[in-house]
Design a protein around this motif. Structure first.
Motif, PDB file in Angstrom:
ATOM      1  N   SER A   2       0.808  -1.213   0.000  1.00  0.00           N
ATOM      2  CA  SER A   2       0.000   0.000   0.000  1.00  0.00           C
ATOM      3  C   SER A   2       0.842   1.264   0.000  1.00  0.00           C
ATOM      4  O   SER A   2       0.464   2.262  -0.611  1.00  0.00           O
ATOM      5  N   ASP A   3       1.993   1.238   0.688  1.00  0.00           N
ATOM      6  CA  ASP A   3       2.868   2.407   0.681  1.00  0.00           C
ATOM      7  C   ASP A   3       3.367   2.707  -0.724  1.00  0.00           C
ATOM      8  O   ASP A   3       3.418   3.864  -1.140  1.00  0.00           O
ATOM      9  N   GLU A   4       3.717   1.664  -1.469  1.00  0.00           N
ATOM     10  CA  GLU A   4       4.163   1.847  -2.851  1.00  0.00           C
ATOM     11  C   GLU A   4       3.027   2.408  -3.703  1.00  0.00           C
ATOM     12  O   GLU A   4       3.244   3.304  -4.522  1.00  0.00           O
ATOM     13  N   LEU A   5       1.828   1.885  -3.516  1.00  0.00           N
ATOM     14  CA  LEU A   5       0.685   2.366  -4.292  1.00  0.00           C
ATOM     15  C   LEU A   5       0.347   3.812  -3.933  1.00  0.00           C
ATOM     16  O   LEU A   5       0.006   4.604  -4.809  1.00  0.00           O
ATOM     17  N   ARG A   6       0.457   4.153  -2.649  1.00  0.00           N
ATOM     18  CA  ARG A   6       0.200   5.546  -2.243  1.00  0.00           C
ATOM     19  C   ARG A   6       1.184   6.488  -2.916  1.00  0.00           C
ATOM     20  O   ARG A   6       0.822   7.566  -3.359  1.00  0.00           O
ATOM     21  N   GLU A   7       2.440   6.061  -2.958  1.00  0.00           N
ATOM     22  CA  GLU A   7       3.467   6.882  -3.603  1.00  0.00           C
ATOM     23  C   GLU A   7       3.165   7.042  -5.090  1.00  0.00           C
ATOM     24  O   GLU A   7       3.263   8.131  -5.649  1.00  0.00           O
ATOM     25  N   GLU A   8       2.795   5.939  -5.718  1.00  0.00           N
ATOM     26  CA  GLU A   8       2.457   5.960  -7.144  1.00  0.00           C
ATOM     27  C   GLU A   8       1.216   6.816  -7.398  1.00  0.00           C
ATOM     28  O   GLU A   8       1.114   7.509  -8.401  1.00  0.00           O
ATOM     29  N   ALA A   9       0.275   6.808  -6.468  1.00  0.00           N
ATOM     30  CA  ALA A   9      -0.987   7.540  -6.622  1.00  0.00           C
ATOM     31  C   ALA A   9      -0.780   9.045  -6.703  1.00  0.00           C
ATOM     32  O   ALA A   9      -1.591   9.760  -7.295  1.00  0.00           O
ATOM     33  N   HIS A  10       0.315   9.503  -6.149  1.00  0.00           N
ATOM     34  CA  HIS A  10       0.592  10.939  -6.142  1.00  0.00           C
ATOM     35  C   HIS A  10       0.583  11.527  -7.552  1.00  0.00           C
ATOM     36  O   HIS A  10       0.128  12.647  -7.759  1.00  0.00           O
ATOM     37  N   ASP A  11       1.062  10.770  -8.519  1.00  0.00           N
ATOM     38  CA  ASP A  11       1.171  11.275  -9.889  1.00  0.00           C
ATOM     39  C   ASP A  11      -0.026  10.921 -10.777  1.00  0.00           C
ATOM     40  O   ASP A  11      -0.051  11.285 -11.943  1.00  0.00           O
ATOM     41  N   VAL A  12      -0.999  10.206 -10.229  1.00  0.00           N
ATOM     42  CA  VAL A  12      -2.165   9.807 -11.014  1.00  0.00           C
ATOM     43  C   VAL A  12      -3.148  10.968 -11.086  1.00  0.00           C
ATOM     44  O   VAL A  12      -3.417  11.633 -10.085  1.00  0.00           O
ATOM     45  N   GLU A  13      -3.677  11.213 -12.274  1.00  0.00           N
ATOM     46  CA  GLU A  13      -4.677  12.267 -12.469  1.00  0.00           C
ATOM     47  C   GLU A  13      -6.068  11.736 -12.130  1.00  0.00           C
ATOM     48  O   GLU A  13      -6.348  10.549 -12.293  1.00  0.00           O
ATOM     49  N   LEU A  34     -10.564   0.358 -13.917  1.00  0.00           N
ATOM     50  CA  LEU A  34      -9.773  -0.520 -13.050  1.00  0.00           C
ATOM     51  C   LEU A  34      -9.276  -1.759 -13.789  1.00  0.00           C
ATOM     52  O   LEU A  34      -8.267  -2.345 -13.415  1.00  0.00           O
ATOM     53  N   ARG A  35      -9.975  -2.161 -14.847  1.00  0.00           N
ATOM     54  CA  ARG A  35      -9.499  -3.286 -15.656  1.00  0.00           C
ATOM     55  C   ARG A  35      -8.217  -2.911 -16.410  1.00  0.00           C
ATOM     56  O   ARG A  35      -7.400  -3.772 -16.707  1.00  0.00           O
ATOM     57  N   ASN A  36      -8.076  -1.634 -16.744  1.00  0.00           N
ATOM     58  CA  ASN A  36      -6.968  -1.174 -17.578  1.00  0.00           C
ATOM     59  C   ASN A  36      -5.861  -0.447 -16.814  1.00  0.00           C
ATOM     60  O   ASN A  36      -4.772  -0.260 -17.343  1.00  0.00           O
ATOM     61  N   GLU A  37      -6.146  -0.016 -15.604  1.00  0.00           N
ATOM     62  CA  GLU A  37      -5.186   0.782 -14.833  1.00  0.00           C
ATOM     63  C   GLU A  37      -4.960   0.161 -13.460  1.00  0.00           C
ATOM     64  O   GLU A  37      -5.868  -0.427 -12.881  1.00  0.00           O
ATOM     65  N   THR A  38      -3.766   0.326 -12.927  1.00  0.00           N
ATOM     66  CA  THR A  38      -3.459  -0.158 -11.587  1.00  0.00           C
ATOM     67  C   THR A  38      -4.187   0.675 -10.538  1.00  0.00           C
ATOM     68  O   THR A  38      -4.736   0.153  -9.582  1.00  0.00           O
ATOM     69  N   LEU A  39      -4.186   1.982 -10.745  1.00  0.00           N
ATOM     70  CA  LEU A  39      -4.808   2.911  -9.805  1.00  0.00           C
ATOM     71  C   LEU A  39      -5.755   3.848 -10.534  1.00  0.00           C
ATOM     72  O   LEU A  39      -5.461   4.288 -11.644  1.00  0.00           O
ATOM     73  N   VAL A  40      -6.869   4.161  -9.886  1.00  0.00           N
ATOM     74  CA  VAL A  40      -7.802   5.148 -10.431  1.00  0.00           C
ATOM     75  C   VAL A  40      -8.106   6.154  -9.322  1.00  0.00           C
ATOM     76  O   VAL A  40      -8.405   5.774  -8.187  1.00  0.00           O
ATOM     77  N   LYS A  41      -7.991   7.424  -9.672  1.00  0.00           N
ATOM     78  CA  LYS A  41      -8.259   8.487  -8.705  1.00  0.00           C
ATOM     79  C   LYS A  41      -9.668   9.027  -8.957  1.00  0.00           C
ATOM     80  O   LYS A  41     -10.035   9.325 -10.088  1.00  0.00           O
ATOM     81  N   GLU A  68      -9.867  -2.148  -3.869  1.00  0.00           N
ATOM     82  CA  GLU A  68      -9.249  -1.792  -2.596  1.00  0.00           C
ATOM     83  C   GLU A  68      -9.118  -0.276  -2.530  1.00  0.00           C
ATOM     84  O   GLU A  68      -8.624   0.357  -3.469  1.00  0.00           O
ATOM     85  N   LEU A  69      -9.560   0.304  -1.426  1.00  0.00           N
ATOM     86  CA  LEU A  69      -9.393   1.734  -1.197  1.00  0.00           C
ATOM     87  C   LEU A  69      -7.981   1.954  -0.664  1.00  0.00           C
ATOM     88  O   LEU A  69      -7.646   1.496   0.424  1.00  0.00           O
ATOM     89  N   ILE A  70      -7.150   2.606  -1.452  1.00  0.00           N
ATOM     90  CA  ILE A  70      -5.754   2.824  -1.073  1.00  0.00           C
ATOM     91  C   ILE A  70      -5.631   3.999  -0.110  1.00  0.00           C
ATOM     92  O   ILE A  70      -4.956   3.920   0.902  1.00  0.00           O
ATOM     93  N   GLU A  71      -6.292   5.109  -0.436  1.00  0.00           N
ATOM     94  CA  GLU A  71      -6.255   6.264   0.453  1.00  0.00           C
ATOM     95  C   GLU A  71      -7.311   7.275   0.063  1.00  0.00           C
ATOM     96  O   GLU A  71      -7.814   7.260  -1.060  1.00  0.00           O
ATOM     97  N   THR A  72      -7.647   8.137   1.005  1.00  0.00           N
ATOM     98  CA  THR A  72      -8.447   9.316   0.700  1.00  0.00           C
ATOM     99  C   THR A  72      -7.653  10.519   1.182  1.00  0.00           C
ATOM    100  O   THR A  72      -6.950  10.448   2.193  1.00  0.00           O
ATOM    101  N   ARG A  73      -7.763  11.573   0.431  1.00  0.00           N
ATOM    102  CA  ARG A  73      -7.099  12.822   0.798  1.00  0.00           C
ATOM    103  C   ARG A  73      -8.003  13.951   0.328  1.00  0.00           C
ATOM    104  O   ARG A  73      -8.278  14.059  -0.861  1.00  0.00           O
TER     105      ARG A  73
END
Length: 80
Positions: A2-13, A34-41, A68-73
């Protein structure tokens, strides 16, 4: 992980916006992404939030799309 995904999420639009029609209106689109992307914001607009907080809405949406809910901000959530 999850820490890696949170870091990656920073740059996701943000690619999904939840508005006055609520989470039901974005379920299909979010599943497709979600079928096509690792993370969706996802951004929860004021009209979607009503009396619920972002964390609650994001949790409901994650359950609906079996994600999976990675984070909310703020008013934004990241799903995996």
């Amino acid at each position: 992980m999850s820490d890696e995904l949170r870091e990656e999420a920073h740059d996701v639009e943000v690619t999904v916006w939840v508005g006055k029609n609520g989470i039901e209106a974005v379920v299909d689109e979010l599943q497709d992404q979600l079928r096509n992307e690792t993370l969706v914001k996802v951004k929860f607009l004021r009209s979607a939030r009503g009396t619920d907080d972002t964390e609650t809405l994001a949790g409901e949406l994650a359950d609906r799309v079996n994600a999976e809910l990675i984070e909310t901000r703020g008013h934004t959530a990241v799903l995996h």
